[in-house]
Each structure stands twice: as structure tokens, then as C-alpha cells.
Design an enzyme around this catalytic site. Sequence first.
Site, PDB file in Angstrom:
ATOM      1  N   LYS A   1      25.631  -7.794 -21.953  1.00  0.00           N
ATOM      2  CA  LYS A   1      25.365  -8.661 -20.797  1.00  0.00           C
ATOM      3  C   LYS A   1      24.053  -9.426 -20.980  1.00  0.00           C
ATOM      4  CE  LYS A   1      28.242  -5.693 -17.998  1.00  0.00           C
ATOM      5  NZ  LYS A   1      28.395  -4.671 -16.942  1.00  0.00           N
TER       6      LYS A   1
ATOM      7  N   GLN B   1      24.843  -0.846 -13.388  1.00  0.00           N
ATOM      8  CA  GLN B   1      25.892  -0.472 -14.338  1.00  0.00           C
ATOM      9  C   GLN B   1      26.571   0.828 -13.882  1.00  0.00           C
ATOM     10  OE1 GLN B   1      26.971  -2.308 -17.038  1.00  0.00           O
ATOM     11  NE2 GLN B   1      28.574  -0.778 -17.251  1.00  0.00           N
TER      12      GLN B   1
ATOM     13  N   ASP C   1      28.717  -8.209  -9.153  1.00  0.00           N
ATOM     14  CA  ASP C   1      29.867  -7.383  -9.547  1.00  0.00           C
ATOM     15  C   ASP C   1      30.990  -7.480  -8.513  1.00  0.00           C
ATOM     16  OD1 ASP C   1      30.128  -6.103 -11.975  1.00  0.00           O
ATOM     17  OD2 ASP C   1      28.968  -4.325 -11.416  1.00  0.00           O
TER      18      ASP C   1
HETATM   19  C1  BQF Z   1      36.299  -6.648 -26.061  1.00  0.00           C
HETATM   20  C2  BQF Z   1      33.673  -1.287 -18.602  1.00  0.00           C
HETATM   21  C3  BQF Z   1      34.936   0.703 -18.169  1.00  0.00           C
HETATM   22  C4  BQF Z   1      33.899   1.206 -17.385  1.00  0.00           C
HETATM   23  C5  BQF Z   1      32.759   0.486 -17.195  1.00  0.00           C
HETATM   24  C6  BQF Z   1      34.265  -7.141 -24.710  1.00  0.00           C
HETATM   25  C7  BQF Z   1      33.448  -5.580 -23.069  1.00  0.00           C
HETATM   26  C8  BQF Z   1      34.453  -4.701 -23.432  1.00  0.00           C
HETATM   27  C9  BQF Z   1      35.360  -5.043 -24.411  1.00  0.00           C
HETATM   28  C10 BQF Z   1      32.483  -5.255 -22.015  1.00  0.00           C
HETATM   29  C11 BQF Z   1      33.485  -2.586 -19.219  1.00  0.00           C
HETATM   30  C12 BQF Z   1      34.541  -3.190 -20.075  1.00  0.00           C
HETATM   31  C13 BQF Z   1      32.262  -3.244 -19.054  1.00  0.00           C
HETATM   32  C14 BQF Z   1      35.272  -6.255 -25.046  1.00  0.00           C
HETATM   33  C15 BQF Z   1      31.951  -4.544 -19.721  1.00  0.00           C
HETATM   34  C16 BQF Z   1      34.274  -4.639 -20.374  1.00  0.00           C
HETATM   35  O1  BQF Z   1      35.976  -7.415 -26.981  1.00  0.00           O
HETATM   36  O2  BQF Z   1      37.450  -6.253 -25.896  1.00  0.00           O
HETATM   37  C17 BQF Z   1      33.360  -6.815 -23.721  1.00  0.00           C
HETATM   38  O3  BQF Z   1      31.302  -5.346 -22.264  1.00  0.00           O
HETATM   39  N1  BQF Z   1      32.895  -4.846 -20.744  1.00  0.00           N
HETATM   40  C18 BQF Z   1      31.282  -2.646 -18.231  1.00  0.00           C
HETATM   41  O4  BQF Z   1      30.190  -3.184 -18.028  1.00  0.00           O
HETATM   42  O5  BQF Z   1      31.506  -1.471 -17.629  1.00  0.00           O
HETATM   43  C19 BQF Z   1      32.640  -0.763 -17.807  1.00  0.00           C
HETATM   44  C20 BQF Z   1      34.830  -0.538 -18.766  1.00  0.00           C
END
Ligand code: BQF
Length: 297
Positions: free
Chosen positions: A53, A97, A120
Site C-alpha cells: 500500500k 490493517q 476501507d
Molecule cells: C495479487 C487481504 C485477506 C485478509 C486481509 C495483489 C494483494 C494481494 C494479492 C493485496 C488482502 C488481499 C489485502 C495480489 C491487500 C489483497 O497479485 O494477487 C495485492 O495486497 N491485498 C489486505 O490488505 O488485507 C487482507 C486478504
Amino acid sequence: MTTLIDGKKTAADILEELKKKCDWLKSLSLDVPGLVTILVGSNPASEAYVNSKAKACNEVGMKSKTEKLPESTTEVELAALIKQYNEDDSYHGILVQLPLPKHFNENKIIEAIDPRKDVDGFHPFSVGNLVIGKDTLLPCTPHGVVELLKRYKIPTDGKHVVVVGRSNIVGKPVANMLLQKKESANAIVTICHSASKDISYFTKQADILIAAIGKPNFITAEMIKEGAVVIDVGINRVEDPNEKKGYKLVGDVDFESTAPKASFITPVPGGVGPMTIAMLLQNTFLAYIKMTNQKLK
Ligand code: BQF
């Protein structure tokens, strides 16, 4: 013939659009949007997410800060930090987060965020506005899903969308977004979940299937209709000794068996995941625009 939905490319396009807008603000000597991300504890996946991020913010030229707090942080301390950023005009987005360590009441923490900075889209104010169809900050992953459908010109009007999973983060909001009587929505929406005795009964009826279950390769070819659009929201780490990191990312959909039967499908990685980040930055930009306009009034 199956079309692969390229979330990585689409997200890069959106970030490029945002970069142009930030460059334009800078050319006018205006402040740029700012995002603060708060991470409590040391979950490796969460750390990777907050790092991506911050990296995305830097790439588009937004201001960003990551607050890393120890596991031992109390609810009162975290709420105090949120309050500090609620009052700081140089940050337009505040993201805590998730998941938080077990001793936190997540709902209580989310409610401490100024709804105007709720990038969010998890604050009850934002959730309420989403449900009644008012313009609001939308949760990033569901918004990313809808944006992909839109940019790939996949019709949703009158289509049967089946969402598997009922989380507050994906299942419930994506269902609500696609249910709205609006452009890029107006679908007939079914939500099924772990209490559904026969998940296949539902998934086989889907024109558009959205998998947000959290179980690797849960959806197989036999569970979908020929020509269905398959959106895989799952991000599961599974052990793989062949990978440098010792694991690989797989979705909730068994891609190999399902892809040939689908008309459109998102891969993991590179599908919905990158869109989550792009929509977060878009929300930060929107929050900035709303807040700075408000000050001019
Ligand atoms: C990709 C997330 C579960 C729980 C909390 C790119 C992300 C993921 C995959 C990413 C996620 C999932 C995020 C890919 C943020 C998505 O290339 O497939 C980016 O950074 N995510 C999060 O902040 O909290 C989570 C999933």
C-alpha cells in the site's frame, strides 16, 4: 473461449490515472492526498500488504505513512492514535490493517475512524450508505470486483450473481453493490455460505460467480455453469517447496479445471488482489477531494 481478466494491468491503469491527477495537484502547488496505514503486531501477510500500500502511494505521488505498533498496544492507545489522524488535515485516508490481534474489538476500532477518512469503507456510516445506495467510500476489494466487471464490459443487469462467502469485507458488500438499481449493478444476487448444505446447487446457477470463501481451490469445474464469469477473491498461501518463499498464492477457485469452462476468469495472483490496492488509492483521492472542497465552502 475464455478471457483472462488482467487485474494487474487494470490496477496499473487506474494507478496511472491517479498519478496524473496527483501530478496536476502538484503543478498547482496544492497538497496531495495522504494515507496513513496502521499495523498492529507482526503478521507477515499483513506486513506485506501494508508495504504494498505504501509503495503504491509512492508510485502515484501520494503522501503515505505507515504506523507499526507492537502487539502489546492497547485499544485505548490505538483509538488515541486514530483520533490524532482524524484531526490531522494532511491525511485524508486512515486504514487500520485487519485482522487486528485478538484482544481488540475490531468494530470499536473501525468506529473510531472519521467516516470521511474511512478509505476501507468498513465504518457503519459507509456500510449504511452502501446498503441504501448513497454515494460513499466503498470497500476496496468489492469495489475492485465491480470495477473489473465494468472495465471488461461484463453485463450485470438482470444477471444472476452468486456470491460464496458472507464476510463484512467481501461477501456482504459485493452482494450489496451488485444489488443496487444502478449502472454496473442491478443483478439478482444470491449469497451462500458455510450453512448451505449443497453449495453446488447455487453455484451452478451463477451467470457470475464470486468466490470469497477463504479455502484454496474450493470451486471446481463441476460446480459452475458453462460460460460463467468466475471472479476469484481468495488469497490463500499454500506451502510449495519449489517457491523461493516456501509458499505460493492460490485462489478459492481451482483455476486449472475451471478456466476452460468459464467465459471470463480472474487469476490468483494478478486478479482481484491488485485491484484492492488501486481502489484504496482511489478512495484516498476521493476522500481528499471531498474534504478539501468542504474547507473551501
Ligand atoms: C495479487 C487481504 C485477506 C485478509 C486481509 C495483489 C494483494 C494481494 C494479492 C493485496 C488482502 C488481499 C489485502 C495480489 C491487500 C489483497 O497479485 O494477487 C495485492 O495486497 N491485498 C489486505 O490488505 O488485507 C487482507 C486478504
